[in-house]
Design an enzyme around this catalytic site. Structure first.
Site, mmCIF file in Angstrom:
data_model
loop_
_atom_site.group_PDB
_atom_site.id
_atom_site.type_symbol
_atom_site.label_atom_id
_atom_site.label_comp_id
_atom_site.label_asym_id
_atom_site.label_seq_id
_atom_site.Cartn_x
_atom_site.Cartn_y
_atom_site.Cartn_z
ATOM 1 N N GLY A 121 -5.471 -6.557 -4.378
ATOM 2 C CA GLY A 121 -6.385 -5.460 -4.069
ATOM 3 C C GLY A 121 -7.720 -5.962 -3.554
ATOM 4 O O GLY A 121 -7.810 -7.029 -2.936
ATOM 5 N N SER A 122 -8.759 -5.207 -3.838
ATOM 6 C CA SER A 122 -10.093 -5.505 -3.319
ATOM 7 C C SER A 122 -10.779 -6.596 -4.125
ATOM 8 O O SER A 122 -10.396 -6.901 -5.260
ATOM 9 C CB SER A 122 -10.958 -4.244 -3.348
ATOM 10 O OG SER A 122 -11.245 -3.868 -4.691
ATOM 11 N N CYS A 145 -3.447 -7.212 4.382
ATOM 12 C CA CYS A 145 -4.381 -8.285 4.039
ATOM 13 C C CYS A 145 -4.203 -9.489 4.953
ATOM 14 O O CYS A 145 -5.177 -10.190 5.252
ATOM 15 C CB CYS A 145 -4.235 -8.674 2.575
ATOM 16 S SG CYS A 145 -2.574 -9.155 2.087
ATOM 17 N N GLU A 174 -4.780 -11.732 -5.480
ATOM 18 C CA GLU A 174 -4.637 -11.743 -4.014
ATOM 19 C C GLU A 174 -5.539 -10.642 -3.496
ATOM 20 O O GLU A 174 -5.281 -9.467 -3.704
ATOM 21 C CB GLU A 174 -3.168 -11.526 -3.630
ATOM 22 C CG GLU A 174 -2.863 -11.883 -2.186
ATOM 23 C CD GLU A 174 -3.247 -10.783 -1.219
ATOM 24 O OE1 GLU A 174 -4.352 -10.882 -0.606
ATOM 25 O OE2 GLU A 174 -2.483 -9.830 -1.081
ATOM 26 N N LYS A 210 0.527 -1.011 -13.021
ATOM 27 C CA LYS A 210 -0.392 0.066 -12.669
ATOM 28 C C LYS A 210 -0.434 0.104 -11.146
ATOM 29 O O LYS A 210 -1.039 -0.750 -10.494
ATOM 30 C CB LYS A 210 -1.790 -0.201 -13.236
ATOM 31 C CG LYS A 210 -2.795 0.939 -12.984
ATOM 32 C CD LYS A 210 -3.532 0.728 -11.688
ATOM 33 C CE LYS A 210 -4.576 1.811 -11.458
ATOM 34 N NZ LYS A 210 -4.575 2.378 -10.115
ATOM 35 N N HIS A 211 0.266 1.071 -10.556
ATOM 36 C CA HIS A 211 0.307 1.168 -9.103
ATOM 37 C C HIS A 211 -0.890 1.973 -8.597
ATOM 38 O O HIS A 211 -1.588 2.646 -9.368
ATOM 39 C CB HIS A 211 1.619 1.826 -8.659
ATOM 40 C CG HIS A 211 2.169 1.245 -7.393
ATOM 41 N ND1 HIS A 211 1.372 0.843 -6.346
ATOM 42 C CD2 HIS A 211 3.446 0.992 -6.985
ATOM 43 C CE1 HIS A 211 2.120 0.377 -5.377
ATOM 44 N NE2 HIS A 211 3.388 0.444 -5.741
#
Length: 460
Positions: free
Chosen positions: A206-207, A262, A228, A154-155
Site C-alpha cells: 500500500g501507501s 506500483c 511493499e 484486511k482487504h
C-alpha cells in the site's frame, strides 16, 4: 468506514457492507489461532491439496471473478481475467514447490552435526490493496499457508466483493475454518490490531503512510513485517534501443491496469540522440488509446479506480504545472460520467516539481531527456523510491552493466517491470523491504530453527 462497491465507470454505489465489530474480530483471531494449532502439523501434501483446489476453482470461476474485479476497481476485463490466471498460477506454484523450498538445510559445523529446519510461526496478518485484489492476496497467502501459518486479511474497503470471493473459494476448496480469514475493518483498526499478541507477523502492500503506521506498530511489538509501498519506476531508452519495441512496451508499462500499478513505468528517460523520435511515437500512441467501458474488450484505457483517485491525480498534475511542468498531451478529466482522466505526458520536470518526486498512480507519464547513459543512471536513481527499473538497449552486456548501478529491487532489460510467480518481488528505499513471490517469498515468516547434534566426546 464505508466498505462498499462503487463502480468507477459511472460512480454508482453497487453494494455496502458493515465493518466488523471488535467482538467479531476478536472471535476470528481466536479461530485463526485455534486452526494454527492443528494446521502447523499437517503435511505439505495436505496443504498443497487445498491450494491446488483453490487454483482450480479460480480458473473455473474466472469469468465471474474477473467481472467482480472490473466492477469494483475498473480494471480492463481482459486484464482482470489475466489477474485471475496469474493468481491461480501463484497458488499452484507454492503448492508444487514449497516442500523443496523449505527442506532441511544441512550444515557442516566444526563439531557434531547440524541442520536448519523451517517451521511456521503462527497467525500472519496481511493488509492488501485494491489495485490487484486477487494477485496481491495470492502472493501473501499462498506461501504462508504452505509454511503452515494461518492468515488474516484486511482487504481494501473498495473491493469488498473480491475479498469475500477469495474467502469463499478457500472454504469451497475444503480449507479448515480459520485458515484464511477476511476482516472488514478500517486502516486505523488494522494498524492497532498489530499489537495483538496472537498475531506473529504482518505484511502490507500500500501507501508509504499506511506502511509507516503498520511498521511502527510492528516494531513496537517486536514483530517481523514485510512492506511493499509503491514506486516511481524509471524506463530508460538508450540510443541503441529498438525504438519501435521500446515505444510498444512503454505504452504497456505505463497504461497497464489503467496506470494504477506500483511497478508501472512512470519516468521515461530518453538519451538526447533518440529522445525526439521516442517522444513523438509515444505521444501518438497514448493520444490514440480507446477510452471507455472496462467491460468492453475493445477498450484500451478504463476509468481510475475511484472518483477520489481521479480528483487526486488531477491535483498532482495541476500542482506540477503551477511549479513549472508542461503538459504535452492530456492533463484533464474526460467529459463523461465516471472516474476518467485523459492519458497525459508531463515534460520540463525538475527537482521541486511534485511530479518529479511523487508517485503518480494513473495514466500519467513523466518524460525526461538526458545527455547520455551516465545522466540517465543518475536521474533514475534520483528518487526516494526503489522498486523497479527498465532499460532498453540492444547491447545486453551494456544493459546488465547499467542494471548493476540502479538502486532498485528489480531491473528488467528490454521489458517493463513485471511480475510472475517464480520471480522475487520487492524494492529498496521508500518502496519498502522484504520480498514476495519465488523461493524468497516463502522464507519471510518462517522460524529457521537450528538443530544441532553433538557426540558424547565433543568439546563444550
Amino acid at each position: 468506514m464505508a466498505v462498499q462497491t462503487i463502480n468507477p465507470f459511472n460512480n454508482e454505489v453497487v453494494r455496502t457492507f458493515d465493518e466488523m465489530t471488535d467482538d467479531t474480530v476478536d472471535m476470528l483471531i481466536s479461530q485463526s489461532v485455534e486452526t494454527y494449532s492443528t494446521w502447523k502439523n499437517t503435511t505439505y501434501k495436505d496443504r498443497a491439496e487445498i491450494l491446488h483446489k483453490v487454483a482450480s476453482l479460480m480458473r473455473e470461476q474466472k469469468d465471474h471473478l474477473a467481472k467482480t474485479i472490473t466492477l469494483e476497481m475498473g480494471k480492463l476485463i481482459a486484464q482482470a481475467e489475466g489477474e485471475i490466471m496469474l493468481s491461480a498460477a501463484i497458488f499452484d506454484y507454492y503448492a508444487t514447490n514449497a516442500e523443496e523450498f523449505l527442506a532441511d538445510k544441512h550444515l557442516d559445523p566444526e563439531y557434531g552435526s547440524a541442520y536448519v529446519r523451517s517451521s511456521p510461526i503462527g497467525v500472519i496478518f496481511g493488509v492488501e490493496p485494491w489495485n490487484f485484489p486477487f494477485y496481491q492476496v495470492a502472493r501473501f497467502s499462498a506461501p504462508n499457508v504452505m509454511v503452515g501459518n494461518t492468515v488474516l486479511v484486511k482487504h481494501a474497503s473498495m473491493v469488498p466483493q473480491c475479498a469475500i470471493a477469495i474467502e469463499d473459494i478457500f472454504n469451497e476448496a475444503g480449507a479448515p475454518k480459520g485458515l484464511y480469514t477476511n476482516l472488514f475493518l478500517s486502516g486505523e483498526r488494522a494498524s492497532a490490531l498489530v499489537s495483538d499478541k496472537r498475531i506473529k507477523g504482518v505484511a502490507l502492500t500500500g501507501s508509504e503512510a499506511a506502511g509507516a503506521s503498520l511498521a511502527t506498530e510492528a516494531g513496537k511489538n517486536l514483530k517481523k513485517s514485510v512492506l511493499e509501498l509503491g514506486g516511481n519506476d524509471a524506463f530508460i531508452i538508450l540510443e541503441d534501443a529498438d525504438i519501435e519495441k521500446a515505444v510498444e512496451w512503454a505504452v504497456v508499462g505505463r497504461i497497464n491496469n489503467n496506470g494504477e500499478c506500483c511497478v508501472a513505468s512512470k519516468r521515461f528517460i530518453a538519451v538526447e540522440a533518440i529522445a525526439d523520435e521516442f517522444l513523438e511515437k509515444f505521444k501518438n500512441q497514448l493520444a490514440n488509446l480507446v477510452v471507455g467501458d472496462p467491460m468492453d474488450s475493445k477498450t484500451e484505457l478504463g476509468p481510475m479506480s475511484s472518483e477520489e483517485a481521479a480528483v487526486n491525480i488531477i491535483d498532482q498534475i495541476n500542482r506540477s504545472v503551477d511549479a513549472g511542468a508542461t503538459i504535452l498531451i492530456g492533463g484533464k478529466r474526460l467529459d463523461r460520467p465516471g472516474a476518467f482522466v485523459e492519458p497525459t505526458i508531463l515534460t520540463n520536470l525538475k527537482p521541486g516539481i511534485p511530479a518529479y518526486h511523487e508517485e503518480i498512480f494513473g495514466p500519467i507519464a513523466s518524460f525526461y531527456r538526458v545527455k547520455d547513459e551516465a545522466a540517465a543512471i543518475a536521474l533514475a536513481n534520483d528518487s526516494d523510491y526503489g522498486l523497479g527499473c527498465s532499460i532498453f538497449t540492444q547491447n545486453i552486456k551494456r544493459g546488465e552493466h547499467i542494471a548493476s548501478q540502479i538502486d532498485a529491487g528489480m531491473v528488467f532489460i528490454n521489458h517493463p517491470t513485471w511480475t510472475q510467480a517464480d520471480l522475487p518481488f520487492g524494492g529498496t528505499k521508500n518502496s519498502g523491504y522484504g520480498r514476495e513471490l519465488s523461493e524468497l517469498g516463502i522464507q519471510e515468516f518462517v522460524n529457521k530453527k537450528l538443530i544441532r547434534i553433538s557426540g558424547l566426546s565433543d568439546p563444550l
